[in-house]
Design a protein around this motif. Sequence first.
Motif, PDB file in Angstrom:
ATOM      1  N   TRP A 178      39.837  11.793  40.189  1.00 46.53           N
ATOM      2  CA  TRP A 178      39.182  10.701  40.899  1.00 46.53           C
ATOM      3  C   TRP A 178      40.192   9.589  41.123  1.00 46.53           C
ATOM      4  CZ3 TRP A 178      38.545   5.828  38.623  1.00 46.53           C
ATOM      5  CH2 TRP A 178      38.688   5.758  37.240  1.00 46.53           C
ATOM      6  N   THR A 179      39.977   8.864  42.219  1.00 46.71           N
ATOM      7  CA  THR A 179      40.848   7.734  42.548  1.00 46.71           C
ATOM      8  C   THR A 179      39.976   6.566  42.980  1.00 46.71           C
ATOM      9  OG1 THR A 179      41.101   8.480  44.841  1.00 46.71           O
ATOM     10  CG2 THR A 179      42.814   9.151  43.273  1.00 46.71           C
ATOM     11  N   LEU A 180      40.528   5.401  42.879  1.00 46.01           N
ATOM     12  CA  LEU A 180      39.834   4.186  43.271  1.00 46.01           C
ATOM     13  C   LEU A 180      40.621   3.530  44.396  1.00 46.01           C
ATOM     14  CD1 LEU A 180      37.610   2.104  42.738  1.00 46.01           C
ATOM     15  CD2 LEU A 180      39.060   1.123  40.969  1.00 46.01           C
ATOM     16  N   ASP A 181      40.005   3.479  45.559  1.00 45.26           N
ATOM     17  CA  ASP A 181      40.593   2.761  46.685  1.00 45.26           C
ATOM     18  C   ASP A 181      39.718   1.542  46.897  1.00 45.26           C
ATOM     19  OD1 ASP A 181      42.557   4.742  47.174  1.00 45.26           O
ATOM     20  OD2 ASP A 181      41.077   5.954  48.233  1.00 45.26           O
ATOM     21  N   ASP A 182      40.244   0.513  47.483  1.00 48.34           N
ATOM     22  CA  ASP A 182      39.523  -0.740  47.645  1.00 48.34           C
ATOM     23  C   ASP A 182      38.115  -0.496  48.202  1.00 48.34           C
ATOM     24  OD1 ASP A 182      39.351  -3.492  47.350  1.00 48.34           O
ATOM     25  OD2 ASP A 182      39.866  -3.823  49.458  1.00 48.34           O
ATOM     26  N   GLY A 183      37.115  -0.646  47.339  1.00 42.06           N
ATOM     27  CA  GLY A 183      35.728  -0.511  47.775  1.00 42.06           C
ATOM     28  C   GLY A 183      35.206   0.915  47.816  1.00 42.06           C
ATOM     29  N   GLU A 184      35.964   1.882  47.292  1.00 44.30           N
ATOM     30  CA  GLU A 184      35.487   3.263  47.322  1.00 44.30           C
ATOM     31  C   GLU A 184      36.043   4.059  46.147  1.00 44.30           C
ATOM     32  OE1 GLU A 184      34.513   5.517  51.143  1.00 44.30           O
ATOM     33  OE2 GLU A 184      36.499   6.286  50.618  1.00 44.30           O
ATOM     34  N   LEU A 185      35.122   4.780  45.479  1.00 42.86           N
ATOM     35  CA  LEU A 185      35.495   5.713  44.421  1.00 42.86           C
ATOM     36  C   LEU A 185      35.517   7.093  45.050  1.00 42.86           C
ATOM     37  CD1 LEU A 185      35.890   6.705  41.492  1.00 42.86           C
ATOM     38  CD2 LEU A 185      33.398   6.612  41.225  1.00 42.86           C
ATOM     39  N   ASN A 186      36.661   7.755  44.994  1.00 41.36           N
ATOM     40  CA  ASN A 186      36.804   9.096  45.570  1.00 41.36           C
ATOM     41  C   ASN A 186      36.967  10.106  44.454  1.00 41.36           C
ATOM     42  OD1 ASN A 186      36.898   8.491  48.497  1.00 41.36           O
ATOM     43  ND2 ASN A 186      38.636   7.252  47.862  1.00 41.36           N
ATOM     44  N   ILE A 187      36.107  11.117  44.473  1.00 45.74           N
ATOM     45  CA  ILE A 187      36.135  12.165  43.452  1.00 45.74           C
ATOM     46  C   ILE A 187      36.466  13.485  44.139  1.00 45.74           C
ATOM     47  CG2 ILE A 187      34.812  13.373  41.679  1.00 45.74           C
ATOM     48  CD1 ILE A 187      33.013  10.835  41.534  1.00 45.74           C
ATOM     49  N   HIS A 188      37.454  14.170  43.584  1.00 44.97           N
ATOM     50  CA  HIS A 188      37.872  15.473  44.112  1.00 44.97           C
ATOM     51  C   HIS A 188      37.547  16.528  43.063  1.00 44.97           C
ATOM     52  CE1 HIS A 188      40.421  18.549  45.959  1.00 44.97           C
ATOM     53  NE2 HIS A 188      40.769  18.841  44.723  1.00 44.97           N
ATOM     54  N   LYS A 219      31.868  16.057  51.359  1.00 47.22           N
ATOM     55  CA  LYS A 219      32.287  17.110  52.279  1.00 47.22           C
ATOM     56  C   LYS A 219      32.974  18.171  51.439  1.00 47.22           C
ATOM     57  CE  LYS A 219      36.491  14.646  53.556  1.00 47.22           C
ATOM     58  NZ  LYS A 219      37.297  14.074  54.601  1.00 47.22           N
ATOM     59  N   GLN A 220      33.208  19.324  52.047  1.00 46.54           N
ATOM     60  CA  GLN A 220      33.786  20.414  51.280  1.00 46.54           C
ATOM     61  C   GLN A 220      34.631  21.326  52.141  1.00 46.54           C
ATOM     62  OE1 GLN A 220      30.957  23.439  49.912  1.00 46.54           O
ATOM     63  NE2 GLN A 220      29.471  22.700  51.416  1.00 46.54           N
ATOM     64  N   THR A 221      35.511  22.041  51.464  1.00 47.71           N
ATOM     65  CA  THR A 221      36.210  23.177  52.036  1.00 47.71           C
ATOM     66  C   THR A 221      35.800  24.345  51.140  1.00 47.71           C
ATOM     67  OG1 THR A 221      38.175  23.016  50.642  1.00 47.71           O
ATOM     68  CG2 THR A 221      38.173  21.706  52.694  1.00 47.71           C
ATOM     69  N   LEU A 222      36.313  25.518  51.387  1.00 48.54           N
ATOM     70  CA  LEU A 222      35.977  26.635  50.509  1.00 48.54           C
ATOM     71  C   LEU A 222      36.487  26.416  49.087  1.00 48.54           C
ATOM     72  CD1 LEU A 222      36.386  29.859  52.678  1.00 48.54           C
ATOM     73  CD2 LEU A 222      34.330  29.064  51.512  1.00 48.54           C
ATOM     74  N   VAL A 223      37.533  25.617  48.920  1.00 49.28           N
ATOM     75  CA  VAL A 223      38.137  25.465  47.596  1.00 49.28           C
ATOM     76  C   VAL A 223      37.816  24.159  46.878  1.00 49.28           C
ATOM     77  CG1 VAL A 223      40.050  27.042  48.047  1.00 49.28           C
ATOM     78  CG2 VAL A 223      40.323  24.633  48.567  1.00 49.28           C
ATOM     79  N   ASP A 224      37.313  23.138  47.583  1.00 53.59           N
ATOM     80  CA  ASP A 224      37.049  21.879  46.899  1.00 53.59           C
ATOM     81  C   ASP A 224      35.886  21.103  47.507  1.00 53.59           C
ATOM     82  OD1 ASP A 224      38.054  20.715  49.224  1.00 53.59           O
ATOM     83  OD2 ASP A 224      39.921  20.094  48.320  1.00 53.59           O
ATOM     84  N   VAL A 225      35.442  20.094  46.750  1.00 52.04           N
ATOM     85  CA  VAL A 225      34.384  19.186  47.184  1.00 52.04           C
ATOM     86  C   VAL A 225      34.942  17.780  47.036  1.00 52.04           C
ATOM     87  CG1 VAL A 225      32.086  18.285  46.675  1.00 52.04           C
ATOM     88  CG2 VAL A 225      32.519  20.729  46.463  1.00 52.04           C
ATOM     89  N   SER A 226      34.769  16.952  48.069  1.00 55.37           N
ATOM     90  CA  SER A 226      35.205  15.559  48.017  1.00 55.37           C
ATOM     91  C   SER A 226      33.977  14.660  48.102  1.00 55.37           C
ATOM     92  CB  SER A 226      36.142  15.237  49.185  1.00 55.37           C
ATOM     93  OG  SER A 226      37.291  16.031  49.110  1.00 55.37           O
ATOM     94  N   ILE A 227      33.901  13.694  47.190  1.00 53.33           N
ATOM     95  CA  ILE A 227      32.770  12.774  47.130  1.00 53.33           C
ATOM     96  C   ILE A 227      33.306  11.357  47.269  1.00 53.33           C
ATOM     97  CG2 ILE A 227      30.863  11.945  45.693  1.00 53.33           C
ATOM     98  CD1 ILE A 227      31.206  14.675  44.146  1.00 53.33           C
ATOM     99  N   ALA A 228      32.654  10.553  48.102  1.00 59.05           N
ATOM    100  CA  ALA A 228      33.034   9.150  48.280  1.00 59.05           C
ATOM    101  C   ALA A 228      31.832   8.277  47.940  1.00 59.05           C
ATOM    102  CB  ALA A 228      33.490   8.892  49.708  1.00 59.05           C
ATOM    103  N   ILE A 229      32.054   7.294  47.054  1.00 55.03           N
ATOM    104  CA  ILE A 229      30.997   6.383  46.634  1.00 55.03           C
ATOM    105  C   ILE A 229      31.452   4.959  46.926  1.00 55.03           C
ATOM    106  CG2 ILE A 229      29.651   5.541  44.672  1.00 55.03           C
ATOM    107  CD1 ILE A 229      30.217   8.261  43.285  1.00 55.03           C
TER     108      ILE A 229
END
Length: 191
Positions: free
Chosen positions: A94-104, A38-48
């Motif tokens: 990027w952060t690692l939450d239980d079962g998900e890699l989140n990239i900002h 997903k995105q805003t005008l200033v960033d993109v967030s990716i969840a894997i």
Amino acid sequence: MSTPQERDAMTEGERAAFDAAALKKEAEEQAALPYKWKQTLVDVSIAIKIPKGTRSRDLTVEIKKKSLKAGLKGQTPVIEGTLLKEIKVDESTWTLDDGELNIHLEKYKGTEWWKCVIEGHPEIDTSKITPENSKLSDLDGETRGMVEKMMFDQRQKAAGKPTSDDLKKAEALEKFKKMHPEMDFSQAKMG
């Protein structure tokens, strides 16, 4: 995708059916990606999604100005390729939450919508994006000034009053008149 002329020639019902089919196709393509974004005008967030219990040392994450690679070490990356646009590497994380890699990813130019994250991946129709409401205080100084000027000009036009540019021109003309009283400005036109 149809051309604007073909779209204009459609009846309202045909256009609605075409839009619904395009939206369904887009949703299916996005759902097939091995990541969500997903995105805003200033960033993109990716969840894997990754196996629960995975630790950061088990991952490979490379965030570069124009490329991204992420996945489990020793395996084919889940996401890899050239980013659609440049990013600010130092402000991307990027952060690692239980079962998900989140990239900002922080967009280099925070004034445009991306149609995809990685070049060649399925695209979204950015003209259909409805931005979330934001407060002026959320914006940086330059952007805030520009938005406030646009809002002022919009209110002035709606009220039939001069815009900020019109007011500046009138002020400049008045200063010029005072500096040159010998000149006749009776036929001067603003525009």
